[in-house]
Design an enzyme around this catalytic site. Structure first.
Site, mmCIF file in Angstrom:
data_model
loop_
_atom_site.group_PDB
_atom_site.id
_atom_site.type_symbol
_atom_site.label_atom_id
_atom_site.label_comp_id
_atom_site.label_asym_id
_atom_site.label_seq_id
_atom_site.Cartn_x
_atom_site.Cartn_y
_atom_site.Cartn_z
ATOM 1 C CG ASP A 251 70.459 82.480 27.800
ATOM 2 O OD1 ASP A 251 69.283 82.739 27.490
ATOM 3 O OD2 ASP A 251 71.131 83.173 28.584
ATOM 4 C CE LYS B 206 65.061 77.860 27.842
ATOM 5 N NZ LYS B 206 66.454 78.294 28.066
ATOM 6 N N GLY C 130 64.570 84.987 27.042
ATOM 7 C CA GLY C 130 64.898 85.540 25.729
ATOM 8 C C GLY C 130 65.218 84.372 24.822
ATOM 9 C CG HIS C 131 63.007 81.424 24.544
ATOM 10 N ND1 HIS C 131 61.892 80.735 24.909
ATOM 11 C CD2 HIS C 131 63.765 81.497 25.669
ATOM 12 C CE1 HIS C 131 61.965 80.404 26.185
ATOM 13 N NE2 HIS C 131 63.087 80.867 26.675
ATOM 14 C CD GLN D 25 63.239 81.853 33.111
ATOM 15 O OE1 GLN D 25 62.230 81.269 33.452
ATOM 16 N NE2 GLN D 25 63.205 82.904 32.336
HETATM 17 P P1 GDP Z 1 67.188 80.004 24.805
HETATM 18 O O1 GDP Z 1 66.936 81.072 25.811
HETATM 19 O O2 GDP Z 1 67.467 78.681 25.431
HETATM 20 O O3 GDP Z 1 66.118 79.931 23.755
HETATM 21 O O4 GDP Z 1 68.540 80.398 24.058
HETATM 22 P P2 GDP Z 1 68.915 81.866 23.488
HETATM 23 O O5 GDP Z 1 68.132 82.090 22.257
HETATM 24 O O6 GDP Z 1 68.857 82.879 24.555
HETATM 25 O O7 GDP Z 1 70.452 81.659 23.179
HETATM 26 C C1 GDP Z 1 70.899 80.711 22.261
HETATM 27 C C2 GDP Z 1 71.674 81.440 21.129
HETATM 28 O O8 GDP Z 1 72.375 80.497 20.352
HETATM 29 C C3 GDP Z 1 70.758 82.169 20.174
HETATM 30 O O9 GDP Z 1 71.432 83.305 19.673
HETATM 31 C C4 GDP Z 1 70.543 81.151 19.044
HETATM 32 O O10 GDP Z 1 70.231 81.757 17.797
HETATM 33 C C5 GDP Z 1 71.887 80.486 19.004
HETATM 34 N N1 GDP Z 1 71.887 79.075 18.628
HETATM 35 C C6 GDP Z 1 70.964 78.108 18.925
HETATM 36 N N2 GDP Z 1 71.402 76.901 18.489
HETATM 37 C C7 GDP Z 1 72.597 77.108 17.923
HETATM 38 C C8 GDP Z 1 73.570 76.232 17.327
HETATM 39 O O11 GDP Z 1 73.413 75.020 17.245
HETATM 40 N N3 GDP Z 1 74.712 76.819 16.876
HETATM 41 C C9 GDP Z 1 74.951 78.146 16.963
HETATM 42 N N4 GDP Z 1 76.097 78.615 16.511
HETATM 43 N N5 GDP Z 1 74.062 78.988 17.509
HETATM 44 C C10 GDP Z 1 72.922 78.481 17.996
HETATM 45 P P1 IMO Z 2 65.990 81.902 28.958
HETATM 46 O O1 IMO Z 2 64.572 81.428 28.926
HETATM 47 C C1 IMO Z 2 69.514 82.914 31.276
HETATM 48 C C2 IMO Z 2 68.822 84.572 35.279
HETATM 49 C C3 IMO Z 2 69.206 86.013 35.543
HETATM 50 C C4 IMO Z 2 69.532 85.938 37.022
HETATM 51 C C5 IMO Z 2 68.509 84.955 37.553
HETATM 52 C C6 IMO Z 2 67.286 85.622 38.163
HETATM 53 O O2 IMO Z 2 66.350 82.838 27.871
HETATM 54 O O3 IMO Z 2 66.927 80.740 29.079
HETATM 55 P P2 IMO Z 2 65.201 86.921 37.178
HETATM 56 O O4 IMO Z 2 65.121 88.140 36.311
HETATM 57 O O5 IMO Z 2 64.593 85.714 36.591
HETATM 58 O O6 IMO Z 2 64.748 87.159 38.581
HETATM 59 O O7 IMO Z 2 66.783 86.615 37.288
HETATM 60 O O8 IMO Z 2 68.114 84.163 36.456
HETATM 61 N N1 IMO Z 2 67.901 84.357 34.149
HETATM 62 C C7 IMO Z 2 68.274 83.830 32.971
HETATM 63 N N2 IMO Z 2 69.483 83.448 32.519
HETATM 64 N N3 IMO Z 2 68.421 82.745 30.503
HETATM 65 C C8 IMO Z 2 67.196 83.079 30.964
HETATM 66 O O9 IMO Z 2 66.063 82.780 30.288
HETATM 67 C C9 IMO Z 2 67.078 83.692 32.232
HETATM 68 N N4 IMO Z 2 66.051 84.177 32.970
HETATM 69 C C10 IMO Z 2 66.569 84.560 34.130
HETATM 70 O O10 IMO Z 2 70.327 86.393 34.778
HETATM 71 O O11 IMO Z 2 70.810 85.372 37.238
HETATM 72 MG MG MG Z 3 67.676 82.931 26.322
#
Ligand code: GDP
Ligand code: IMO
Ligand code: MG
Length: 438
Positions: free
Chosen positions: A21, A24, A48-49, A231
């Site tokens: 998270d 990416k 979850g991106h 991840q």
């Molecule tokens: P990922 O799994 O690495 O793709 O990250 P996620 O999408 O799960 O979580 C990142 C969250 O931060 C999402 O809600 C994005 O929309 C948000 N986000 C990404 N870059 C920025 C940033 O520079 N500033 C802020 N405020 N939010 C951001």
């Molecule tokens: P993105 O791509 C954050 C965490 C889960 C748990 C561990 C194992 O959005 O960054 P799993 O279901 O993979 O067996 O869970 O890994 N986890 C993540 N945490 N972002 C993710 O993906 C994750 N995918 C798995 O919370 O601790």
């Molecule tokens: Mg994510």
């Protein structure tokens, strides 16, 4: 100058440098304008991106974050585990929104079944404090079947006879495992699942093919490829905080096995680093901010899981962990995200080392018991004032040097301490809220 010429190496990889998270999805979407292919190579719909363009929020679990560019080929590699029901509903969702899917799915990727999802929850609960708090999407059990060579691959769904032979064996094995090992009945209808998955195969047939062949041919033809990590480094099953990890290799090296490309095909490797730290799930995090500051970061950064909605645990940048991520992945540069969230804090702590009993540690320990008792040694850096959206709009026009000096000092400290340059800075969730560092 066209945008394409700003992206030099032919292949680039985007990897989570922390606990997932990191943002990416946002960085991948931003870079997609410079590439022909976006290729995922591990994980499944535990990912979850989030991508935000002109106020519209797109959440992606299986479909690569390059989907918003219709000419870009989006690819799911063999290293992934795929829940076809989730994939089909995500595809339908994007098609309804008017996006054309230029999708290729590896015939060698493994399939997630309902019993994998049931087992995921049961096993994690059985583990208690040793569990990771999984996303309960069936990821671990599907990878376990792959390793045990019981797994069913996407290509198997296309051949009724082969699928039946494998499915019968796997289903019966799971039924017995549920009864004998967990004392539970597996209340699932074998024939119904078989028919449903056969139907998924029919719907996906057109998209299933040889990913390694196509990606290698594309590289040979001079096309640009972006490998999309899911991840983060600390969730890698070998190099992460085992056993609080996911079940795949999330680090840069995994692209070779997860797509079928040689190590000599890997160009730049960008590590995405949140300007603080978050983690959804269980396990020790030395720099976790408990109490008010933790809540402040969570609320300010809107840190709630994209996949499960769980509140993310928040904390401070950990340089012991980041230096490790740079080494394990061979990061060429860092993309710092969510730096806007830190605006308004008087000071910002960054962990430079750990204290363990009477010793000082500079390298990440593998021993879980040591990690549990590590106390971070912080360097405290001065904060900067909170910036409004219009402040950022002006800054983005002017570029990196227009960012507040203390914010740049904070990022410079991270770059110096990790000996890795910063290539991108993200100052908001929107695609346009991105600054390239020359
Ligand atoms: P990922 O799994 O690495 O793709 O990250 P996620 O999408 O799960 O979580 C990142 C969250 O931060 C999402 O809600 C994005 O929309 C948000 N986000 C990404 N870059 C920025 C940033 O520079 N500033 C802020 N405020 N939010 C951001
Ligand atoms: P993105 O791509 C954050 C965490 C889960 C748990 C561990 C194992 O959005 O960054 P799993 O279901 O993979 O067996 O869970 O890994 N986890 C993540 N945490 N972002 C993710 O993906 C994750 N995918 C798995 O919370 O601790
Ligand atoms: Mg994510």
């Amino acid at each position: 100058m066209s945008k394409r010429s700003t992206f030099k190496p032919q292949t680039v990889m985007v990897i989570g440098a922390q606990w997932g998270d990191e943002g990416k999805g946002k960085i991948i979407d931003y870079l997609t304008s410079t590439v022909d292919y976006v290729v995922r190579f591990q994980g499944g719909n535990n990912a979850g991106h989030t991508v935000v363009v002109d106020g519209v929020v797109h959440k992606l679990h299986l479909i690569p974050s390059g989907v918003l560019y219709p000419k870009t080929r989006i690819v799911l590699g063999n290293g992934m585990v795929i829940d076809p029901e989730v994939l089909l509903s995500e595809m339908a969702n994007f098609e309804t929104k008017g996006f054309k899917l230029n999708l290729l799915i590896s015939e060698r990727a493994h399939v997630i079944f309902p019993f994998h999802i049931m087992m995921d929850g049961m096993i994690d609960e059985y583990k208690g404090t040793l569990g990771a708090g999984t996303t309960r999407r069936g990821i671990g059990p599907a990878y376990a079947d792959k390793a045990e060579r019981f797994g069913i691959r996407m290509i198997d769904l296309l051949d009724q006879r082969i699928f039946k032979e494998k499915f019968d064996q796997l289903f019966d094995l799971k039924k017995n495992t549920f009864r004998c090992l967990y004392g539970q009945r597996m209340n699932l209808n074998k024939n119904e699942i078989f028919r449903t998955y056969l139907n998924y195969g029919k719907k996906l047939r057109l998209y299933i093919g040889d990913v390694s062949l196509e990606v290698n041919r594309a590289i040979a033809a001079g096309k640009k490829i972006l490998f999309e990590g899911a991840q983060g480094t600390m969730l890698d099953n070998d190099h992460g905080a085992y056993p609080h990890t996911t079940s795949s290799n999330t680090v840069a090296g995994a692209v070779c096995t997860g797509v079928g490309v040689g190590p000599n095909r890997i160009g730049d490797i960008i590590g995405v680093v949140k300007a603080y730290l978050s983690r959804v799930g269980a396990g020790p995090i030395p720099t976790e901010a408990k109490g008010q500051l933790g809540t402040y970061l969570r609320e300010r950064g809107q840190e709630y899981g994209t996949t499960t909605g769980r509140p993310r645990r928040c904390g401070w940048v950990d340089l012991v962990q980041l230096r490790y991520a740079c080494r394990i992945n061979g990061l060429s540069s860092l993309a710092i995200t969510k730096i806007d969230v830190l605006g308004g804090l008087k000071s910002i702590p960054v962990a430079v080392k750990y204290r363990y009993k009477t010793t000082t540690l500079t390298e990440l320990p593998a021993d879980l018991n040591v990690v549990r008792h590590c106390k971070p040694i912080y360097k405290t850096l001065p904060g900067w004032k909170n910036l409004t959206d219009s402040d950022f709009t002006n800054i983005i026009k002017k570029g990196y040097t227009a960012l507040p000096p203390r914010m740049r000092d904070y990022m410079k400290f991270i770059a110096d301490q990790t000996a890795t340059p910063i290539s991108l800075v993200s100052v908001g969730a929107e695609r346009r809220a991105t600054i390239r560092v020359q």
